[in-house]
Structure formats: structure tokens, C-alpha cells
Design an enzyme around this catalytic site. Structure first.
Site, mmCIF file in Angstrom:
data_model
loop_
_atom_site.group_PDB
_atom_site.id
_atom_site.type_symbol
_atom_site.label_atom_id
_atom_site.label_comp_id
_atom_site.label_asym_id
_atom_site.label_seq_id
_atom_site.Cartn_x
_atom_site.Cartn_y
_atom_site.Cartn_z
ATOM 1 N N ASP A 203 0.901 -1.142 0.000
ATOM 2 C CA ASP A 203 0.000 0.000 0.000
ATOM 3 C C ASP A 203 0.945 1.198 0.000
ATOM 4 O O ASP A 203 1.613 1.466 1.006
ATOM 5 C CB ASP A 203 -0.869 0.019 1.266
ATOM 6 C CG ASP A 203 -1.817 1.206 1.271
ATOM 7 O OD1 ASP A 203 -1.403 2.293 0.819
ATOM 8 O OD2 ASP A 203 -2.959 1.061 1.723
ATOM 9 N N HIS A 204 1.023 1.895 -1.128
ATOM 10 C CA HIS A 204 2.112 2.867 -1.240
ATOM 11 C C HIS A 204 1.965 4.012 -0.231
ATOM 12 O O HIS A 204 2.926 4.714 0.049
ATOM 13 C CB HIS A 204 2.253 3.389 -2.672
ATOM 14 C CG HIS A 204 1.248 4.425 -3.077
ATOM 15 N ND1 HIS A 204 -0.015 4.132 -3.483
ATOM 16 C CD2 HIS A 204 1.346 5.770 -3.130
ATOM 17 C CE1 HIS A 204 -0.664 5.246 -3.768
ATOM 18 N NE2 HIS A 204 0.129 6.266 -3.559
ATOM 19 N N HIS A 266 -5.783 2.767 1.483
ATOM 20 C CA HIS A 266 -5.059 3.955 1.977
ATOM 21 C C HIS A 266 -5.746 4.575 3.204
ATOM 22 O O HIS A 266 -5.105 4.864 4.211
ATOM 23 C CB HIS A 266 -4.945 5.023 0.885
ATOM 24 C CG HIS A 266 -4.370 4.520 -0.407
ATOM 25 N ND1 HIS A 266 -3.433 3.521 -0.453
ATOM 26 C CD2 HIS A 266 -4.581 4.877 -1.697
ATOM 27 C CE1 HIS A 266 -3.101 3.288 -1.715
ATOM 28 N NE2 HIS A 266 -3.789 4.096 -2.492
HETATM 29 C C1 BG6 Z 1 -3.796 4.843 -6.033
HETATM 30 C C2 BG6 Z 1 -5.176 4.877 -6.625
HETATM 31 O O1 BG6 Z 1 -3.656 3.730 -5.192
HETATM 32 O O2 BG6 Z 1 -3.580 6.024 -5.275
HETATM 33 C C3 BG6 Z 1 -5.361 6.118 -7.476
HETATM 34 O O3 BG6 Z 1 -5.383 3.714 -7.417
HETATM 35 C C4 BG6 Z 1 -5.004 7.358 -6.692
HETATM 36 O O4 BG6 Z 1 -6.693 6.212 -7.957
HETATM 37 C C5 BG6 Z 1 -3.644 7.211 -6.033
HETATM 38 O O5 BG6 Z 1 -5.002 8.459 -7.587
HETATM 39 C C6 BG6 Z 1 -3.350 8.353 -5.100
HETATM 40 O O6 BG6 Z 1 -2.033 8.256 -4.670
HETATM 41 P P1 BG6 Z 1 -1.225 9.543 -4.229
HETATM 42 O O7 BG6 Z 1 0.096 9.003 -3.784
HETATM 43 O O8 BG6 Z 1 -1.149 10.429 -5.437
HETATM 44 O O9 BG6 Z 1 -2.006 10.171 -3.133
#
Ligand code: BG6
Length: 515
Positions: A203-204, A266
Site C-alpha cells: 500500500d504505497h 489507503h
Molecule cells: C492509487 C489509486 O492507489 O492512489 C489512485 O489507485 C489514486 O486512484 C492514487 O489516484 C493516489 O495516490 P497519491 O500518492 O497520489 O495520493
């Protein structure tokens, strides 16, 4: 645990012992499934070159792309070079280390030949480049093939290190399942081939510095934790706002929607870090045990509660950042009768001693006025305000806001006397900004996570029981919406969401923050 001041001044704080990203990883073949996809070019390749530039990857580390596109080794290397160029500067020294190690295997994910060829390619790398039998497989394919890829890896033995190597690990991109049942089925399929300690569910958000800083703020300071509970906190708001629309990802998004795309992972991860109890240590088990307990304490909604506690919505056309943008239904690839939500707001309760009675308001949406993620703790009022109402007219509640992105930092809102003869009190902010306080640059989330996976540190990855808990929370919403023929309510692009979301808080006498 009592920590002496000498200890704080010298050796690492015992709570932080688990974290050590300074070492270089062991050499490995990094095998990327879905190598011709967007994520590989935008995130993974730039992250790998940045790690090599900082000498956090061993010389000899090699990158093997697997995909359906018909490329050869040279095409793949050229494509990866362009990806690094587009992401920023090429570090020529790092590139020289990586350059000789690109390989590409073209083929279907369900075709045994693909894996036989892959096995040979990876074996050759062990001999030619010293990758030492270590494999890090990265699954960035459509989720429907995750189980197949892992089964096939098992068939050719790529699920184990070769030559007495140290490790074979598998990183799995989200989404992990479509619902509780499919996530459990996927887990069972993966566990037929792999042990849990080989699985790195990514989960980045957990790779973001500011998300990790929730732990530092809470557990490395003595001033916040005493008030981090129902006695002082009135309510918590967690927002993941995006200004972008669905872009060219409608194919994926139509199936996911905001609930599966952001809330299940997230948002609930940030919630878990905000709500969890102090861990005994920063070990993977220490942290993940507490997160599981926090998620497990979330009160599950029943069908009637879903309609009262959750708002799902979808953007209409509007204006964002000075540009006119189409509504969701007019985006390319969206079905005219789509019922996919691009916005979710909800009220959750956490049934434990720390949080009983404190509402957690969660919201996420696309095409909101700006990209912004934050956690805001709003504190209860003082027991008695010894001012005339006019003197305190501009005094809002105390709040602690963790700004996850952009403009990463922390804001404390409190009341101060307005200079002058009268005794008026007005809310002011005290700001900590990462950019101003530190010279060190924060690594990209994917850099951190790839390096952790290579080191075998699963702390920032999702354990099997965490995934299950997160789906358990989301499942009643999926069920209720599946039975509801009505489309999501509308909001105009460029606004903070539909009126229904405002009413959700107004019913409690509260308001969403308008950053
Ligand atoms: C991803 C989703 O996991 O996270 C995207 O699939 C979203 O839809 C993105 O735009 C948002 O990531 P960040 O790091 O830009 O907040």
C-alpha cells in the site's frame, strides 16, 4: 518502558530499532510482472535507479521485465531509460550499474512457457551478474492473474531462492481482492505456494514519509499521546482528496470505485496508524499487531447504518484549478449506466477504551478542489470559557492536523489573544513544515518500499489479517450498494463533495474542514 535521557541522546530509541534503511540490499533479480505497464515506468524504474544512485542496491542487481507486449531485452532497456529520463535526471553512474542487467520475457501470464523462459533468464543472471539466487518478484499485473502467476512461479521453482540464496519474495500491488471472500480466496491460493513471510502486500501510502511520521509523532513524543484519546479528542477527520479525475483508468476504476480504490486500503491504513495503541517495538509484528487490533475494533455497519452513516457520490462536470472538466459519466470508458462512486464520506466508530464515543469521519474523492491528504484531530472545548461570546467569536476548536501531502507537516490550531486593548481571542496556527525543517529529502514511497522488500522488512506492508480486517469493514458497504439500484448522488467537480456529506456532520453539530 522507561527510556533514560542518555539513551535518547545516544543509541537509537528502542521503539525505532526496527527501522534501518541505510544498508545496501543483497544482490537480486527484480522480476517485474506487468513490466510494460504504467506503474513500472512511472514509479518502479525511477525508484530502482534512485536506490542504485544512493548505493542502496548491490552492484549486479538486475531487472527482468515480464509482460504481454512484444519487446526484446534491448527494447525494454531503452524503454526503462526513457522512463527514468521522464521521471527526472538519469544518474549515469547508477545507470551504468543497472544497464547490463535488463532482461525481458514476453509472454502470457497463464502460459507455462513464459515461466520456463523466465527461469532460464534468471538462472543466467545468477551466473553472469551475481544475483546470488535471490528473487524479488513484483506483481504489477491486473489483479485477476495474481494467483496464476504465483502458482506458475511455484511450478518452475522460482518461488524459492536458488543456489543457496537468501530469499524469494513476492510484492503484490493493490487491489488485494474485490471483497472479503475474494481476498480470502486469493490469500489461500498464494499460501499454497508461499509462506506469509514471503508476501509483501503493498500500500504505497505506508511508504510516504508523513504517514510513517504519524508513528514518530505519537510514540516518540510525550506531549501528544496523553491527549490522544476520548478524554480530549472530540472527533477525527481523515481526508484523501484528489483534484484529478479518473483519467485514462476508467477500465480499472469502473470496477473499483472510491471504496475499493482508496477507502479499503489507503484510508483505513491511515486510520489504523492514527487509532492504534502504542506498539511494544517498531518490529513488523509489533506494529502490525496493533494495527490489526485497531481495525478489529471498528464497529461494523449494518445495512440500515450504511445508508445513515455513509455517503457515496459521483462528480458532475465542473471547474477544477481553472480548467473545465467533464463529469464522470462523460469520461472515456465509463458506462452510461455506471453506478461507480468517485467519492465516499463515512462516519465510523471504534469500540475500545481509547476511542469509544469519538466519531471518525473519513472522506475521499476525485475532482475535489485540490490534492490533499490529512488527518485532523479536533479537540473538545474547555470546560468553561471565561470570555464574553463576542470576545471568543473567532475562536474555533483546538486541532492538530497532520498534513500528509502536499506541503507535508503538522499544524496546531489554538486560540491566542488578538493584540489590542480588548481581550478578544482568535484561532491561530503553529506550523511545522518538513521542507523547512529538514535538509534531507524524503525518498519516494516506492523507493522506501522496494528497499524494504529487498531487505526483508515487512513493517510497511499489509499482513494477511490486516487485509481481512479492512475488507470486513468495507464489506457491508459493498453489500448494501449492490442491493441498491440508485446511482450515487452528484457533486460538482471542483467542490468538496455533495451536500449529503455536509449533512452527515451537521447532524452531529460538526463541519468538514475546508482546507
Ligand atoms: C492509487 C489509486 O492507489 O492512489 C489512485 O489507485 C489514486 O486512484 C492514487 O489516484 C493516489 O495516490 P497519491 O500518492 O497520489 O495520493
Amino acid at each position: 518502558m522507561v527510556v533514560s535521557p542518555e539513551r535518547l541522546a545516544g543509541a537509537p530509541h528502542p521503539l525505532l530499532e526496527g527501522l534501518d534503511a541505510g544498508r545496501a540490499a543483497a544482490p537480486a533479480a527484480v522480476v517485474i510482472f506487468g513490466a510494460s505497464g504504467d506503474l513500472t515506468s512511472r514509479k518502479l524504474m525511477p525508484a530502482l535507479q534512485a536506490l542504485m544512485a544512493r548505493q542502496q542496491l548491490a552492484p549486479g542487481t538486475s531487472i527482468v521485465g515480464v509482460g504481454r507486449s512484444d519487446l526484446d531485452h534491448e527494447d525494454f532497456r531503452a524503454r526503462m531509460r526513457r522512463a527514468v529520463e521522464q521521471a527526472g535526471d538519469v544518474d549515469e553512474r547508477a545507470w551504468a550499474e543497472l544497464e547490463g542487467g535488463f532482461r525481458y520475457v514476453s509472454g502470457g501470464y497463464d502460459d507455462g512457457t513464459t515461466y520456463k523462459v523466465l527461469d532460464e533468464v534468471v538462472g543466467d543472471l545468477d551466473r553472469e551478474r551475481g544475483t546470488a539466487g535471490n528473487r524479488l518478484h513484483y506483481l504489477s499485473t491486473p489483479p485477476g492473474v495474481f494467483a496464476d502467476v504465483v502458482r506458475r512461479l511455484g511450478e518452475v521453482g522460482l518461488h524459492r531462492p536458488a543456489l543457496g540464496g537468501e530469499f524469494a519474495r513476492v510484492v503484490i500491488e493493490k487491489p488485494f481482492g474485490r471483497d472479503l471472500a475474494s481476498a480470502e480466496a486469493l490469500d489461500a491460493a498464494l499460501h499454497e505456494v508461499l509462506d506469509e513471510d514471503q508476501l509483501y502486500r503493498i500500500d504505497h501510502y505506508l511508504g510516504k514519509e508523513t504517514v510513517q511520521n504519524v508513528l514518530a509523532l505519537r510514540f516518540a513524543n510525550s506531549i501528544f499521546e496523553p491527549v490522544w484519546n476520548r478524554r480530549y479528542v472530540d472527533s477525527v477527520q481523515i481526508t484523501v482528496a484528489e483534484s484529478e479525475g479518473v483519467g485514462h483508468r476508467a477500465g480499472f476504476y469502473e470496477e473499483a470505485g472510491a471504496l475499493r480504490d482508496i477507502v479499503q486500503n489507503h484510508l483505513l491504513q491511515v486510520l489504523a496508524l492514527t487509532a492504534m495503541e502504542p506498539p511494544v517495538s517498531m518490529s513488523p509484528q509489533g506494529i502490525r499487531d496493533e494495527k490489526v487490533k485497531a481495525l478489529g475494533a471498528v464497529d461494523l455497519l449494518d445495512a440500515a447504518e450504511v445508508s445513515a452513516e455513509v455517503v457515496r457520490a459521483r462528480y458532475r462536470g465542473g471547474w477544477v484549478g481553472g480548467a473545465e472538466v467533464p463529469g464522470y459519466l462523460d469520461e472515456d470508458g465509463v458506462a452510461p449506466d455506471s453506478r461507480t462512486e468517485t467519492y465516499v464520506a463515512m462516519r465510523l466508530r471504534i469500540d475500545n477504551w481509547r476511542w469509544a464515543g469519538v466519531p471518525f469521519y473519513l472522506r475521499t474523492g476525485k475532482r475535489l478542489p485540490k490534492r490533499m491528504t490529512e488527518v485532523a484531530l479536533q479537540f473538545s472545548g474547555v470546560p468553561h470559557l471565561p470570555f464574553a461570546p463576542t470576545q471568543a467569536a473567532e475562536l474555533g476548536p483546538n486541532a492538530l492536523v497532520l498534513r500528509i501531502q502536499p506541503d507535508e507537516g503538522i499544524t496546531l490550531r489554538f486560540g491566542a489573544k488578538v493584540p489590542g486593548q480588548s481581550f478578544d481571542v482568535r484561532s491561530v496556527s503553529m506550523d511545522f513544515s518538513y521542507g523547512a525543517a529538514f535538509l534531507e529529502e524524503a525518498p519516494e514511497a516506492y523507493e522506501r518500499l522496494l528497499l524494504d522488500a529487498l531487505h526483508g522488512d515487512p513493517t510497511l506492508f499489509i499482513r494477511t489479517d490486516e487485509v481481512r480486517q479492512a475488507w470486513r469493514i468495507v464489506q457491508p458497504l459493498l453489500d448494501a450498494w449492490a442491493d441498491d439500484p440508485a446511482p450515487p448522488v452528484d457533486y460538482d467537480a471542483g467542490t468538496w463533495g455533495p451536500e449529503e456529506a455536509d449533512r452527515l456532520l451537521a447532524a452531529d453539530g460538526r463541519r468538514w474542514r475546508r482546507p
